[in-house]
Write a protein that holds these residues in place. Structure first.
Motif, PDB file in Angstrom:
ATOM      1  N   ILE A  12       0.837  -1.209   0.000  1.00 18.81           N
ATOM      2  CA  ILE A  12       0.000   0.000   0.000  1.00 18.81           C
ATOM      3  C   ILE A  12       0.870   1.257   0.000  1.00 18.81           C
ATOM      4  O   ILE A  12       0.665   2.186  -0.794  1.00 18.81           O
ATOM      5  CB  ILE A  12      -0.951   0.021   1.215  1.00 18.81           C
ATOM      6  CG1 ILE A  12      -1.973  -1.110   1.110  1.00 18.81           C
ATOM      7  CG2 ILE A  12      -1.658   1.372   1.325  1.00 18.81           C
ATOM      8  CD1 ILE A  12      -2.773  -1.320   2.390  1.00 18.81           C
ATOM      9  N   ARG A  15       2.721   1.778  -3.348  1.00 21.74           N
ATOM     10  CA  ARG A  15       1.848   2.224  -4.437  1.00 21.74           C
ATOM     11  C   ARG A  15       1.511   3.704  -4.342  1.00 21.74           C
ATOM     12  O   ARG A  15       1.270   4.374  -5.351  1.00 21.74           O
ATOM     13  CB  ARG A  15       0.563   1.387  -4.462  1.00 21.74           C
ATOM     14  CG  ARG A  15       0.747   0.020  -5.089  1.00 21.74           C
ATOM     15  CD  ARG A  15      -0.576  -0.672  -5.380  1.00 21.74           C
ATOM     16  NE  ARG A  15      -1.228  -1.173  -4.175  1.00 21.74           N
ATOM     17  CZ  ARG A  15      -2.253  -0.609  -3.586  1.00 21.74           C
ATOM     18  NH1 ARG A  15      -2.776   0.513  -4.084  1.00 21.74           N
ATOM     19  NH2 ARG A  15      -2.792  -1.138  -2.505  1.00 21.74           N
ATOM     20  N   HIS A  16       1.489   4.196  -3.111  1.00 22.96           N
ATOM     21  CA  HIS A  16       1.155   5.612  -2.908  1.00 22.96           C
ATOM     22  C   HIS A  16       2.400   6.482  -2.713  1.00 22.96           C
ATOM     23  O   HIS A  16       2.278   7.688  -2.439  1.00 22.96           O
ATOM     24  CB  HIS A  16       0.227   5.767  -1.704  1.00 22.96           C
ATOM     25  CG  HIS A  16      -1.160   5.243  -1.948  1.00 22.96           C
ATOM     26  ND1 HIS A  16      -2.154   6.019  -2.509  1.00 22.96           N
ATOM     27  CD2 HIS A  16      -1.712   4.016  -1.736  1.00 22.96           C
ATOM     28  CE1 HIS A  16      -3.271   5.298  -2.613  1.00 22.96           C
ATOM     29  NE2 HIS A  16      -3.028   4.082  -2.147  1.00 22.96           N
ATOM     30  N   PHE A  18       4.532   6.537  -0.306  1.00 22.03           N
ATOM     31  CA  PHE A  18       4.565   7.073   1.060  1.00 22.03           C
ATOM     32  C   PHE A  18       5.858   6.665   1.769  1.00 22.03           C
ATOM     33  O   PHE A  18       6.297   5.523   1.683  1.00 22.03           O
ATOM     34  CB  PHE A  18       3.372   6.555   1.861  1.00 22.03           C
ATOM     35  CG  PHE A  18       3.310   7.070   3.274  1.00 22.03           C
ATOM     36  CD1 PHE A  18       2.663   8.260   3.554  1.00 22.03           C
ATOM     37  CD2 PHE A  18       3.918   6.381   4.314  1.00 22.03           C
ATOM     38  CE1 PHE A  18       2.604   8.754   4.861  1.00 22.03           C
ATOM     39  CE2 PHE A  18       3.875   6.860   5.610  1.00 22.03           C
ATOM     40  CZ  PHE A  18       3.217   8.048   5.886  1.00 22.03           C
ATOM     41  N   ARG A  79      -0.649  13.310   3.144  1.00 22.20           N
ATOM     42  CA  ARG A  79      -0.194  12.210   2.284  1.00 22.20           C
ATOM     43  C   ARG A  79      -0.953  10.914   2.563  1.00 22.20           C
ATOM     44  O   ARG A  79      -0.986  10.007   1.726  1.00 22.20           O
ATOM     45  CB  ARG A  79       1.306  11.966   2.481  1.00 22.20           C
ATOM     46  CG  ARG A  79       2.196  13.159   2.128  1.00 22.20           C
ATOM     47  CD  ARG A  79       3.650  12.833   2.472  1.00 22.20           C
ATOM     48  NE  ARG A  79       3.772  12.418   3.856  1.00 22.20           N
ATOM     49  CZ  ARG A  79       4.739  11.600   4.317  1.00 22.20           C
ATOM     50  NH1 ARG A  79       5.639  11.103   3.488  1.00 22.20           N
ATOM     51  NH2 ARG A  79       4.790  11.283   5.600  1.00 22.20           N
ATOM     52  N   PRO A  82      -5.183   9.734   0.499  1.00 18.90           N
ATOM     53  CA  PRO A  82      -5.518   8.760  -0.556  1.00 18.90           C
ATOM     54  C   PRO A  82      -5.366   7.310  -0.093  1.00 18.90           C
ATOM     55  O   PRO A  82      -6.103   6.429  -0.560  1.00 18.90           O
ATOM     56  CB  PRO A  82      -4.533   9.092  -1.677  1.00 18.90           C
ATOM     57  CG  PRO A  82      -3.443   9.877  -1.050  1.00 18.90           C
ATOM     58  CD  PRO A  82      -4.057  10.598   0.095  1.00 18.90           C
ATOM     59  N   ILE A  83      -4.457   7.056   0.821  1.00 22.56           N
ATOM     60  CA  ILE A  83      -4.302   5.708   1.376  1.00 22.56           C
ATOM     61  C   ILE A  83      -5.550   5.335   2.172  1.00 22.56           C
ATOM     62  O   ILE A  83      -6.100   4.236   2.031  1.00 22.56           O
ATOM     63  CB  ILE A  83      -3.039   5.624   2.262  1.00 22.56           C
ATOM     64  CG1 ILE A  83      -1.779   5.840   1.419  1.00 22.56           C
ATOM     65  CG2 ILE A  83      -2.973   4.284   2.997  1.00 22.56           C
ATOM     66  CD1 ILE A  83      -0.492   5.907   2.219  1.00 22.56           C
ATOM     67  N   GLU A  86      -8.584   4.346   0.304  1.00 27.17           N
ATOM     68  CA  GLU A  86      -8.531   2.959  -0.154  1.00 27.17           C
ATOM     69  C   GLU A  86      -8.786   1.974   0.987  1.00 27.17           C
ATOM     70  O   GLU A  86      -9.611   1.065   0.870  1.00 27.17           O
ATOM     71  CB  GLU A  86      -7.166   2.680  -0.780  1.00 27.17           C
ATOM     72  CG  GLU A  86      -6.983   1.238  -1.236  1.00 27.17           C
ATOM     73  CD  GLU A  86      -5.592   0.976  -1.789  1.00 27.17           C
ATOM     74  OE1 GLU A  86      -5.175  -0.201  -1.787  1.00 27.17           O
ATOM     75  OE2 GLU A  86      -4.918   1.935  -2.231  1.00 27.17           O
TER      76      GLU A  86
END
Length: 283
Positions: A12, A15-16, A18, A79, A82-83, A86
């Motif tokens: 996760i 993909r972001h 982070f 930041r 968006p995580i 999901e």
């Protein structure tokens, strides 16, 4: 989605794009046993709205949302938004507010978000700001019933110490003035990603509905407490004279009235003695 599986978490975050922020004290919980226990012990139940402070990737948020009527989380790190969109997409009773909790109008937030609900606070607090957040929640006299938080183990020992002992501090007095506190369980450093250098513990504070002093006396009481503990190894006469500018004879007189020695230090006074001592000084 298993938010405590390290492989899943890494995927996760990757993909972001982070990366963890040391400045924000980010350590995400990856022990699957921890968050359900916090939620169960933290008043996450029917009829309650839960205010969460800091979300990580939503592992505690999800456990709270499974149990409480509503969860509103205040998260400073944009930041993560968006995580969280999901990881929490299956919950329609969660709201994320991207703000600094220390700058929020929490009275308005609670009024807006939790109308008709009883309110509890749950959080995995960053170590660097534990005491300021706890005292802010207490001093604001918010309409909340409990505060259940994960803190550094050393901080938990101080928070749960008995007032009037060497382990107590200004935060101990503050917590015991506004409510009752107990340690629920320890959490090892290996329960986090990345792992911190210290162990943690979860504590719960149940708040009193009535306050012991009027607003003016309460303000003076905490000035005395903070001044005394800022120089805790000094006698009360020396610390209050130095920090608050009180004449030493006035301090001696207040101590004598309570049957306490002139050489008394603040850590030697229990809760009732501190309140009575402050009242004598205020006269």
């Amino acid at each position: 989605m298993n938010l405590t599986n390290i492989g899943t978490v890494r995927d996760i975050l990757a993909r972001h794009g982070f990366s963890f922020s040391k400045g924000l004290g980010q350590n995400f919980i990856v022990n699957p046993d921890i968050c359900p226990k916090i939620a169960e012990n933290g008043n996450a139940q029917e009829g309650f709205g839960v205010l969460e402070i800091g979300t990580g990737i939503g592992v505690l948020t999800a456990e709270l949302a499974k149990r409480a009527d509503k969860v509103t989380a205040v998260e400073i790190d944009a930041r993560l938004l968006p995580i969280l969109a999901e990881t929490l997409e299956d919950f329609d009773n969660v709201k994320i507010i991207n703000e600094d909790v220390m700058k929020c109008d929490l009275h308005k937030l609670i009024d807006d978000e939790f109308s008709g609900l009883r309110v509890a606070v749950c959080a995995n607090l960053p170590y660097y700001i534990t005491s300021p957040i706890i005292m802010m929640l207490l001093e604001n006299r918010l309409p909340i019933e409990s505060i259940t938080v994960m803190v550094q183990k050393e901080a938990a020992q101080r928070l749960c110490a008995k007032v009037g002992t060497r382990d107590s501090g200004a935060i101990t007095v503050g917590v015991n003035y506004y409510g009752t506190v107990k340690k629920l369980f320890d959490v090892s450093r290996g329960s986090f990603m990345p792992a911190p250098n210290v162990d943690s513990a979860v504590i719960r504070i149940d708040l009193n509905t009535e306050h012991r002093l009027d607003e003016e006396s309460e303000h003076f009481f905490f000035k005395v407490v903070k001044a005394g503990f800022s120089q805790r190894r000094k006698t009360l006469a020396n610390s209050l004279s130095s920090v608050m500018g009180l004449p030493k004879e006035k301090v001696y007189s207040a101590l004598k009235e309570l049957g306490l020695p002139e050489a008394a230090r603040i850590e030697q006074l229990d809760m009732e003695q501190l309140i009575a001592f402050s009242a004598e000084l205020q006269k």
